[in-house]
Design a protein around this motif. Structure first.
Motif, PDB file in Angstrom:
ATOM      1  N   ASP A 180       0.207 -37.111  21.444  1.00 41.97           N
ATOM      2  CA  ASP A 180      -0.859 -35.922  21.258  1.00 41.97           C
ATOM      3  C   ASP A 180      -2.118 -36.647  21.753  1.00 41.97           C
ATOM      4  OD1 ASP A 180       0.698 -34.486  19.636  1.00 41.97           O
ATOM      5  OD2 ASP A 180       0.258 -35.472  17.789  1.00 41.97           O
ATOM      6  N   LEU A 181      -2.382 -37.589  22.216  1.00 37.45           N
ATOM      7  CA  LEU A 181      -3.776 -38.190  22.798  1.00 37.45           C
ATOM      8  C   LEU A 181      -3.750 -38.089  24.350  1.00 37.45           C
ATOM      9  CD1 LEU A 181      -3.509 -41.585  20.744  1.00 37.45           C
ATOM     10  CD2 LEU A 181      -4.649 -39.118  20.023  1.00 37.45           C
ATOM     11  N   GLY A 182      -5.057 -38.317  24.625  1.00 34.79           N
ATOM     12  CA  GLY A 182      -5.039 -38.163  26.471  1.00 34.79           C
ATOM     13  C   GLY A 182      -4.935 -37.032  26.998  1.00 34.79           C
ATOM     14  N   ASP A 183      -4.648 -37.053  28.120  1.00 31.67           N
ATOM     15  CA  ASP A 183      -4.470 -35.688  29.078  1.00 31.67           C
ATOM     16  C   ASP A 183      -3.300 -35.764  29.413  1.00 31.67           C
ATOM     17  OD1 ASP A 183      -7.406 -35.307  28.896  1.00 31.67           O
ATOM     18  OD2 ASP A 183      -7.788 -36.629  30.627  1.00 31.67           O
ATOM     19  N   PRO A 184      -2.690 -34.402  29.499  1.00 35.71           N
ATOM     20  CA  PRO A 184      -1.237 -34.291  29.787  1.00 35.71           C
ATOM     21  C   PRO A 184      -1.273 -34.562  31.646  1.00 35.71           C
ATOM     22  CG  PRO A 184      -2.288 -32.141  29.412  1.00 35.71           C
ATOM     23  CD  PRO A 184      -3.280 -33.276  28.993  1.00 35.71           C
ATOM     24  N   VAL A 185      -0.006 -35.034  31.914  1.00 44.97           N
ATOM     25  CA  VAL A 185       0.272 -35.236  33.233  1.00 44.97           C
ATOM     26  C   VAL A 185       1.546 -34.709  33.727  1.00 44.97           C
ATOM     27  CG1 VAL A 185       0.646 -37.264  34.988  1.00 44.97           C
ATOM     28  CG2 VAL A 185      -1.036 -37.446  33.225  1.00 44.97           C
ATOM     29  N   SER A 186       1.701 -34.196  34.764  1.00 46.98           N
ATOM     30  CA  SER A 186       2.878 -33.580  35.150  1.00 46.98           C
ATOM     31  C   SER A 186       4.140 -34.777  35.443  1.00 46.98           C
ATOM     32  CB  SER A 186       2.933 -33.203  36.759  1.00 46.98           C
ATOM     33  OG  SER A 186       4.110 -32.976  37.188  1.00 46.98           O
ATOM     34  N   THR A 187       5.103 -34.728  34.947  1.00 48.10           N
ATOM     35  CA  THR A 187       6.315 -35.822  35.213  1.00 48.10           C
ATOM     36  C   THR A 187       7.012 -35.760  36.656  1.00 48.10           C
ATOM     37  OG1 THR A 187       7.887 -34.183  34.092  1.00 48.10           O
ATOM     38  CG2 THR A 187       6.752 -35.878  32.787  1.00 48.10           C
ATOM     39  N   ARG A 188       6.401 -34.920  37.520  1.00 45.57           N
ATOM     40  CA  ARG A 188       7.094 -34.988  38.704  1.00 45.57           C
ATOM     41  C   ARG A 188       6.605 -35.924  39.549  1.00 45.57           C
ATOM     42  NH1 ARG A 188       5.549 -29.072  41.252  1.00 45.57           N
ATOM     43  NH2 ARG A 188       3.444 -30.176  41.156  1.00 45.57           N
ATOM     44  N   ALA A 189       7.351 -36.273  40.549  1.00 48.73           N
ATOM     45  CA  ALA A 189       7.204 -37.699  41.603  1.00 48.73           C
ATOM     46  C   ALA A 189       5.879 -37.207  42.099  1.00 48.73           C
ATOM     47  CB  ALA A 189       8.109 -37.426  42.424  1.00 48.73           C
ATOM     48  N   GLY A 190       5.149 -38.430  42.227  1.00 51.34           N
ATOM     49  CA  GLY A 190       3.866 -38.372  42.966  1.00 51.34           C
ATOM     50  C   GLY A 190       2.753 -38.248  41.927  1.00 51.34           C
ATOM     51  N   ALA A 191       2.904 -37.611  40.624  1.00 52.21           N
ATOM     52  CA  ALA A 191       1.988 -37.270  39.806  1.00 52.21           C
ATOM     53  C   ALA A 191       1.508 -38.256  38.860  1.00 52.21           C
ATOM     54  CB  ALA A 191       1.989 -36.018  38.792  1.00 52.21           C
ATOM     55  N   LEU A 192       2.329 -39.374  38.873  1.00 51.58           N
ATOM     56  CA  LEU A 192       1.993 -40.371  37.704  1.00 51.58           C
ATOM     57  C   LEU A 192       1.396 -41.400  38.388  1.00 51.58           C
ATOM     58  CD1 LEU A 192       5.710 -40.616  36.162  1.00 51.58           C
ATOM     59  CD2 LEU A 192       3.745 -39.653  35.178  1.00 51.58           C
ATOM     60  N   ARG A 193       0.525 -42.026  37.672  1.00 50.09           N
ATOM     61  CA  ARG A 193      -0.263 -43.415  38.085  1.00 50.09           C
ATOM     62  C   ARG A 193       0.213 -44.487  37.001  1.00 50.09           C
ATOM     63  NH1 ARG A 193      -5.922 -40.486  38.512  1.00 50.09           N
ATOM     64  NH2 ARG A 193      -6.243 -41.568  36.886  1.00 50.09           N
ATOM     65  N   PRO A 194      -0.141 -45.745  37.512  1.00 49.31           N
ATOM     66  CA  PRO A 194       0.014 -46.914  36.630  1.00 49.31           C
ATOM     67  C   PRO A 194      -0.725 -46.589  35.521  1.00 49.31           C
ATOM     68  CG  PRO A 194       0.028 -47.651  39.025  1.00 49.31           C
ATOM     69  CD  PRO A 194      -0.116 -46.162  38.869  1.00 49.31           C
ATOM     70  N   GLY A 195      -0.139 -47.080  34.280  1.00 47.79           N
ATOM     71  CA  GLY A 195      -1.064 -46.813  33.056  1.00 47.79           C
ATOM     72  C   GLY A 195      -0.563 -45.699  32.314  1.00 47.79           C
ATOM     73  N   ASP A 196      -0.104 -44.625  32.902  1.00 42.58           N
ATOM     74  CA  ASP A 196       0.410 -43.383  32.052  1.00 42.58           C
ATOM     75  C   ASP A 196       1.506 -43.952  31.185  1.00 42.58           C
ATOM     76  OD1 ASP A 196      -1.533 -41.852  33.652  1.00 42.58           O
ATOM     77  OD2 ASP A 196       0.127 -41.203  35.257  1.00 42.58           O
ATOM     78  N   LEU A 197       1.470 -43.044  30.049  1.00 46.75           N
ATOM     79  CA  LEU A 197       2.453 -43.098  29.112  1.00 46.75           C
ATOM     80  C   LEU A 197       3.380 -42.229  29.324  1.00 46.75           C
ATOM     81  CD1 LEU A 197       0.367 -43.776  25.707  1.00 46.75           C
ATOM     82  CD2 LEU A 197       1.325 -45.583  27.424  1.00 46.75           C
ATOM     83  N   LEU A 198       4.754 -42.534  29.153  1.00 51.69           N
ATOM     84  CA  LEU A 198       5.700 -41.710  29.456  1.00 51.69           C
ATOM     85  C   LEU A 198       6.779 -41.600  28.142  1.00 51.69           C
ATOM     86  CD1 LEU A 198       7.223 -42.737  32.805  1.00 51.69           C
ATOM     87  CD2 LEU A 198       5.501 -41.158  32.454  1.00 51.69           C
ATOM     88  N   PHE A 199       7.103 -40.261  27.804  1.00 48.24           N
ATOM     89  CA  PHE A 199       7.612 -40.237  26.309  1.00 48.24           C
ATOM     90  C   PHE A 199       8.971 -39.465  26.735  1.00 48.24           C
ATOM     91  CE2 PHE A 199       3.103 -39.801  25.804  1.00 48.24           C
ATOM     92  CZ  PHE A 199       2.884 -40.785  24.761  1.00 48.24           C
TER      93      PHE A 199
END
Length: 144
Positions: free
Chosen positions: A44-63
């Motif tokens: 529920d925290l932070g900002d949503p990020v796309s799970t598609r290739a190229g959208a993720l950055r180190p430190g993002d949380l994956l659920f």
């Protein structure tokens, strides 16, 4: 430095072991960010990020969700499709590669959400109804 730390349900320290949200909570706490000890609450925290290739950055949380719906596991994205997490089926803190091998395919297939937590944000570290969630059901790593 925590790779190899044993898995422990409800674990929150390198001395006693980590479950998945306990590991993430510990890593972010070391950076001054206080997170709840619940994968569902973290989602529920932070900002949503796309799970598609190229959208993720180190430190993002994956659920991840064992049943494809209810979040039960959280990992930290480290880049190049790799995650670090404390996993019951992997005997503790380890790296896995999304999409690689049986484990990686399981995690890629059960990824349901990604969030970006800014280290300048501050959150509460506990909620009255926290529940760390169920252990992941990924295939155990092969011996060789």
């Amino acid at each position: 430095e925590y790779v190899g730390t044993r898995y422990r349900y409800n674990g929150t320290s390198p001395h006693n072991g980590f479950d998945s949200p306990g590991f993430v909570q510990w890593v972010f706490w070391r950076e001054g960010v206080r997170l709840p000890h619940s994968a569902r609450r973290m989602a529920d925290l932070g900002d949503p990020v796309s799970t598609r290739a190229g959208a993720l950055r180190p430190g993002d949380l994956l659920f991840f969700a064992n049943d494809g719906d209810h979040i039960t596991h959280v990992a930290i994205y480290v880049g190049n499709d790799r995650i670090i997490h404390s996993t019951s089926t992997g005997d503790g803190v380890r790296y896995d590669v999304l999409g690689e091998g049986d484990r990686g395919r399981w995690f890629a297939g059960h990824l349901v959400l990604a969030r970006r937590i800014a280290t300048t944000d501050r959150y509460w570290d506990a909620y009255p109804d926290d529940n760390p969630g169920a252990a992941d059901r990924a295939p155990r790593p092969g011996r060789w």
